[in-house]
Design a protein around this motif. Structure first.
Motif, PDB file in Angstrom:
ATOM      1  N   GLN A  69     -90.514  46.021 -47.909  1.00 21.31           N
ATOM      2  CA  GLN A  69     -91.851  44.995 -47.631  1.00 21.31           C
ATOM      3  C   GLN A  69     -92.835  45.879 -47.248  1.00 21.31           C
ATOM      4  OE1 GLN A  69     -90.904  41.492 -45.974  1.00 21.31           O
ATOM      5  NE2 GLN A  69     -88.948  40.972 -46.894  1.00 21.31           N
TER       6      GLN A  69
ATOM      7  N   GLN B 185     -95.531  43.800 -48.194  1.00 24.99           N
ATOM      8  CA  GLN B 185     -95.306  42.572 -48.891  1.00 24.99           C
ATOM      9  C   GLN B 185     -95.323  42.944 -50.457  1.00 24.99           C
ATOM     10  OE1 GLN B 185     -95.060  39.476 -45.477  1.00 24.99           O
ATOM     11  NE2 GLN B 185     -95.718  38.692 -47.393  1.00 24.99           N
TER      12      GLN B 185
ATOM     13  N   SER C 263     -93.262  44.488 -52.179  1.00 21.25           N
ATOM     14  CA  SER C 263     -91.963  44.349 -52.734  1.00 21.25           C
ATOM     15  C   SER C 263     -90.950  43.693 -52.060  1.00 21.25           C
ATOM     16  CB  SER C 263     -91.392  45.972 -53.135  1.00 21.25           C
ATOM     17  OG  SER C 263     -89.996  45.707 -53.580  1.00 21.25           O
TER      18      SER C 263
ATOM     19  N   ASN D  26     -88.102  40.400 -51.189  1.00 21.82           N
ATOM     20  CA  ASN D  26     -87.804  39.252 -51.575  1.00 21.82           C
ATOM     21  C   ASN D  26     -88.691  38.149 -50.694  1.00 21.82           C
ATOM     22  OD1 ASN D  26     -85.967  39.672 -53.557  1.00 21.82           O
ATOM     23  ND2 ASN D  26     -84.319  39.501 -52.043  1.00 21.82           N
ATOM     24  N   CYS D  27     -90.017  38.307 -50.859  1.00 19.85           N
ATOM     25  CA  CYS D  27     -91.066  37.801 -50.118  1.00 19.85           C
ATOM     26  C   CYS D  27     -92.130  37.443 -50.909  1.00 19.85           C
ATOM     27  CB  CYS D  27     -91.355  38.723 -48.721  1.00 19.85           C
ATOM     28  SG  CYS D  27     -91.989  40.219 -49.473  1.00 19.85           S
TER      29      CYS D  27
ATOM     30  N   ARG E 229     -95.443  38.226 -52.655  1.00 18.16           N
ATOM     31  CA  ARG E 229     -96.118  39.285 -52.954  1.00 18.16           C
ATOM     32  C   ARG E 229     -97.514  39.327 -52.831  1.00 18.16           C
ATOM     33  NH1 ARG E 229     -92.534  42.482 -56.199  1.00 18.16           N
ATOM     34  NH2 ARG E 229     -90.321  42.194 -55.433  1.00 18.16           N
TER      35      ARG E 229
ATOM     36  N   ARG F 100     -85.506  35.346 -53.586  1.00 17.25           N
ATOM     37  CA  ARG F 100     -86.022  36.490 -54.665  1.00 17.25           C
ATOM     38  C   ARG F 100     -87.404  36.558 -54.201  1.00 17.25           C
ATOM     39  NH1 ARG F 100     -85.698  40.606 -57.159  1.00 17.25           N
ATOM     40  NH2 ARG F 100     -85.041  40.653 -59.352  1.00 17.25           N
ATOM     41  N   LYS F 101     -88.061  37.640 -54.891  1.00  9.05           N
ATOM     42  CA  LYS F 101     -89.412  37.755 -54.944  1.00  9.05           C
ATOM     43  C   LYS F 101     -90.297  36.591 -55.282  1.00  9.05           C
ATOM     44  CE  LYS F 101     -89.332  39.967 -59.481  1.00  9.05           C
ATOM     45  NZ  LYS F 101     -89.442  41.251 -60.047  1.00  9.05           N
TER      46      LYS F 101
ATOM     47  N   LYS G 268     -94.294  35.245 -56.424  1.00 10.61           N
ATOM     48  CA  LYS G 268     -95.701  35.799 -56.998  1.00 10.61           C
ATOM     49  C   LYS G 268     -96.578  34.315 -57.014  1.00 10.61           C
ATOM     50  CE  LYS G 268     -93.439  39.671 -59.260  1.00 10.61           C
ATOM     51  NZ  LYS G 268     -93.281  40.269 -60.290  1.00 10.61           N
TER      52      LYS G 268
ATOM     53  N   ARG H 137     -84.613  33.152 -58.847  1.00 12.57           N
ATOM     54  CA  ARG H 137     -86.063  32.729 -58.853  1.00 12.57           C
ATOM     55  C   ARG H 137     -86.437  31.341 -58.649  1.00 12.57           C
ATOM     56  NH1 ARG H 137     -89.327  37.306 -60.731  1.00 12.57           N
ATOM     57  NH2 ARG H 137     -91.155  36.123 -60.320  1.00 12.57           N
TER      58      ARG H 137
END
Lengths: 569, 173
Positions: free
Chosen positions: A42, A117, A119, A121-122, A124, A164-165, A167, A250
């Motif tokens: 993060q 952030q 990278s 699981n937040c 981005r 998960r990430k 976007k 996701r």
């Protein structure tokens, strides 16, 4: 552009201090690898094949000259003199030391930048249109909203450990230049029937193992509700997104499992509970943030600027060729936006040296208002160049290797760092890009082929956006060997693909690396043979489907296959 | 008796956490006990009559199930099987903001110092920090940031409503 106030400065400085302490505790053995991993991620720090990689956010792709000089300085001081611009408007350093990472973050903070952030699981880095504020087709400027969402999502306490990430992309023009249909949330700014401002909300698009063109869950969301609506989406996802399988975690999988309607219903139900909570935006806050994105003081131009420019175009074919590709229309008369190509053959796509960064920073001041943009196509943009300065800029950019006249053409390849650097990759990307660029090094031929996006990803994570490439190339592992799967017909939503968002179709079994230039040549030969007048590659694929491309590529053995046969005899 | 962090201080704690093994008959010991949601739903009247009682939720428990009985509880705990499982943050936020719970809200399980700030913001006020971690270090990690951009349980009002934030300096005339 946005300038930090005390609130922003404190948060970023406190973050550096927090991270410095975490690194210290990790090195002292107080934090395990597993405990430290999400903390460093993060803050943008990955562990890669050879060294850590640091990913720095360039919020919505906007940089000042001072910031770009700092990126150059970091490249020299802590890395090997270059950086890699990514498809999500970040820059990555491939060779920093873990021990130096807190100092790098402190240097970034000194110019109002961070790696927060980028990278993990937040939520981005929020991405947007690289021509925001200058594009003639702009409906509304997306940057104030991208900045508002950047602030809202930064250190959001509830959403730092999502399944998960996540976007988010914001677009504010007729053309979608932010690939919004391929994001977890895509927001399209628009004017409602009575002139009110709001967003069309797309949720659950994405690339990866399960590529999805995201569905619209709400046609119009009044602008002041953007934070709370995103909060509602994230809360539904945080609670119900899958956590048992990395590849199904996701939000797109949740949207598919529930169905778009049911997912939208749950979001609306959640939102009804919070819709007028204090995170609802105020006129005052939008006005404040928007005030940072007002147009600069454009000059009234002597009318002979355009006339001289016209003469140069006639006299100088190399200049004209570059202008045809790299120079974009501007909403202000007498100005153009200029794309500096980071796609010179022999240089990994998206890479820029520290010297090139310094030069671009200098040009942005001499030929603009000290601002640079980074595109998801991995190029740099000078947004406000006077027409009268184009020739000088071209001459200097050419000397610096930043004026390859290939924007939007076959050799303007989008590629991830691939197996040369990334520990996730199945296969290399950079040598494939270079081999294709070398095959198509004839400029006349390249221009005859016309607009064509090639995207290369070294693995299913799709950092090279191969699903959205008119030609997509995906590195796959077959018994420890690097192979490449080819698809055609993908489109990222921009005008280059006719405004459509589409996932490419795989043409058949994968190929060995040294066959890839031949595979591309065959695809191009079929296209040139079949194209209808000025039809673009993507349109020919749209008209004919993949069948002729498939039979043309697989009809006769490729070189490596022939050589393989010869060697066996 | 173990130590926990309660409202920013170290305190001795005598709550017992009941983690029955699947299939075993559940016997609730005397004293202050935190029982699983299923046990509470089964034996609510009996447990409530004993005086102070607590319930703990897993990541898959729906906090809405507990909403009607929140006034009867002295403590609600949320169990983090792994510190990277973020569902507990939304559960806490909902217990506080949506269901109006005002008693002790305790994070249990894989609770580590570097997550306490976010946990505190969404509504936890008690932290049973994992036994191998330094509690004093955890106390220091409670407040790495002096401000926050967005609202949450601890302060629903975002920075832009709390501060007079800067406008751009007057640009060139």
């Amino acid at each position: 552009m946005y300038v930090y106030d005390q609130v922003d400065r404190n948060l970023v400085n406190e973050r550096v201090a927090q991270y410095r302490d975490q690194v210290r505790r990790f090195l002292a053995g107080d934090l395990s690898e597993d405990e430290f991993r999400p903390l460093r991620l993060q803050n943008g720090l990955y562990m890669q094949r050879h060294a850590p990689m640091l990913r720095v956010a360039i919020p919505y792709g906007l940089l000042s000259a001072m910031q770009l000089r700092m990126l150059a300085s970091i490249a020299r001081r802590y890395d090997r003199g270059y950086g890699h611009f990514t498809t999500r408007q970040n820059i990555q350093y491939n060779w920093p030391r873990l021990e130096d990472s807190p100092d790098i973050l402190a240097d970034l903070a000194s110019v109002e930048m961070h790696a927060i952030q980028t990278s993990g699981n937040c939520v981005r880095n929020i991405t947007s249109d690289e021509f925001a504020g200058v594009a003639p087709d702009e409906i509304l400027d997306p940057r104030p909203f991208a900045e508002i969402l950047r602030q809202w999502s930064t250190f959001h306490p509830e959403f730092a450990f999502l399944p998960r990430k996540f976007k988010i992309a914001v677009n504010g023009a007729t053309e979608d230049r932010a690939a919004t249909a391929f994001h977890d949330i895509g927001l399209h700014l628009q004017s409602g029937e009575a002139g009110e401002v709001g967003f069309r909300v797309i949720v659950g698009g994405g690339m990866g193992r399960t590529p999805v063109v995201g569905p619209v869950i709400r046609e119009f969301l009044p602008w002041r509700h953007v934070n709370t609506y995103v909060e509602a989406i994230l809360r539904v996802y945080n609670r119900h997104g899958r956590r048992d399988n990395l590849y199904k975690a996701r939000i797109k999988i949740l949207v598919k499992a529930l169905g778009t309607q049911e997912f939208a219903r749950q979001v609306e139900e959640e939102w009804a509970q919070i819709r007028n909570s204090p995170d609802t935006l105020t006129d005052q806050e939008l006005a404040r943030v928007s005030a940072y994105f007002t147009p600069p003081d454009y000059d009234q131009h002597p009318s002979n600027d355009e006339a001289d420019f016209g003469c140069h175009l006639k006299q100088n074919t190399a200049f004209a060729r570059w202008v045809g590709r790299a120079v974009k229309q501007h909403r202000v008369t007498g100005y153009r936006a200029v794309v500096l190509s980071l796609k010179k053959t022999g240089v990994p796509p998206g890479d820029a040296s520290a010297d090139q960064m310094d030069l671009a920073a200098g040009w942005s001041e001499r030929f603009g208002f000290g601002e640079i943009r980074v595109s998801h196509e991995q190029n740099l943009i000078l947004p406000d160049v006077r027409v009268g300065d184009l020739l000088t800029l071209w001459e200097e950019a050419r000397g610096a290797g930043l004026a390859t006249p290939n924007l939007g053409l076959l050799t303007d390849i989008i590629a991830c760092p691939g197996g040369d650097f990334c520990s996730l990759a199945n296969a290399k990307s950079i040598p494939i890009a270079e081999a294709i660029q070398r095959r198509f090094d004839d400029l006349d031929y390249l221009h005859d082929i016309g607009e064509l996006n090639i995207n290369i990803s070294g693995c299913m994570n799709s950092c090279g956006h191969h699903h959205a490439g008119h030609i997509g190339i995906l590195g796959v592992d077959k018994d420890g060997e690097e192979w490449y799967q080819v698809s055609v017909g993908g489109a990222d939503g921009s005008n280059a693909g006719g405004g459509r968002s589409a996932i490419g179709k795989v043409i058949g079994p994968s190929f060995k690396a040294n066959d890839m230039p031949d595979v591309i040549s065959r695809l191009i030969d079929i296209y040139l043979d079949q194209r209808d007048e000025d039809e673009r590659f993507i349109d020919t694929v749209g008209r004919l489907g993949i069948a002729p491309f498939k039979s043309g590529v697989y009809g006769a053995p490729l070189r490596a296959q022939r050589e393989g046969v010869a060697a066996d005899v | 008796m173990s130590e926990i962090i309660l409202r920013d201080s170290l305190v001795a704690d005598d709550w017992q956490l009941l983690r029955p093994l699947a299939g075993d008959p559940v016997s609730v010991p005397a004293g202050r006990v935190i029982v699983p949601l299923a046990v509470w739903l089964d034996r609510q009247a009996e447990l409530a009559a004993r005086g102070e009682v607590g319930v703990w939720l897993t990541m898959t428990d729906d906090p809405a199930t507990l909403a009607p009985s929140l006034p009867l509880l002295s403590l609600v705990a949320v169990d983090f099987p792994k510190f990277t499982d973020g569902r507990g943050y939304s559960i806490a936020y909902l217990l506080r903001s949506r269901f109006g719970y005002r008693g002790q809200l305790r994070a249990i399980g894989d609770v580590l110092p570097d997550q306490l700030f976010y946990m505190k913001r969404v509504g936890f006020d008690a932290f049973a920090v994992r036994a191998d971690k330094d509690l004093r270090q955890a106390l220091r990690a409670l407040q790495p940031f002096t401000d926050a951009y967005q609202g949450s349980w601890d302060n629903a009002v975002p920075a832009f409503r709390r501060h007079t934030r800067d406008w751009p300096r007057a640009t060139k005339a």
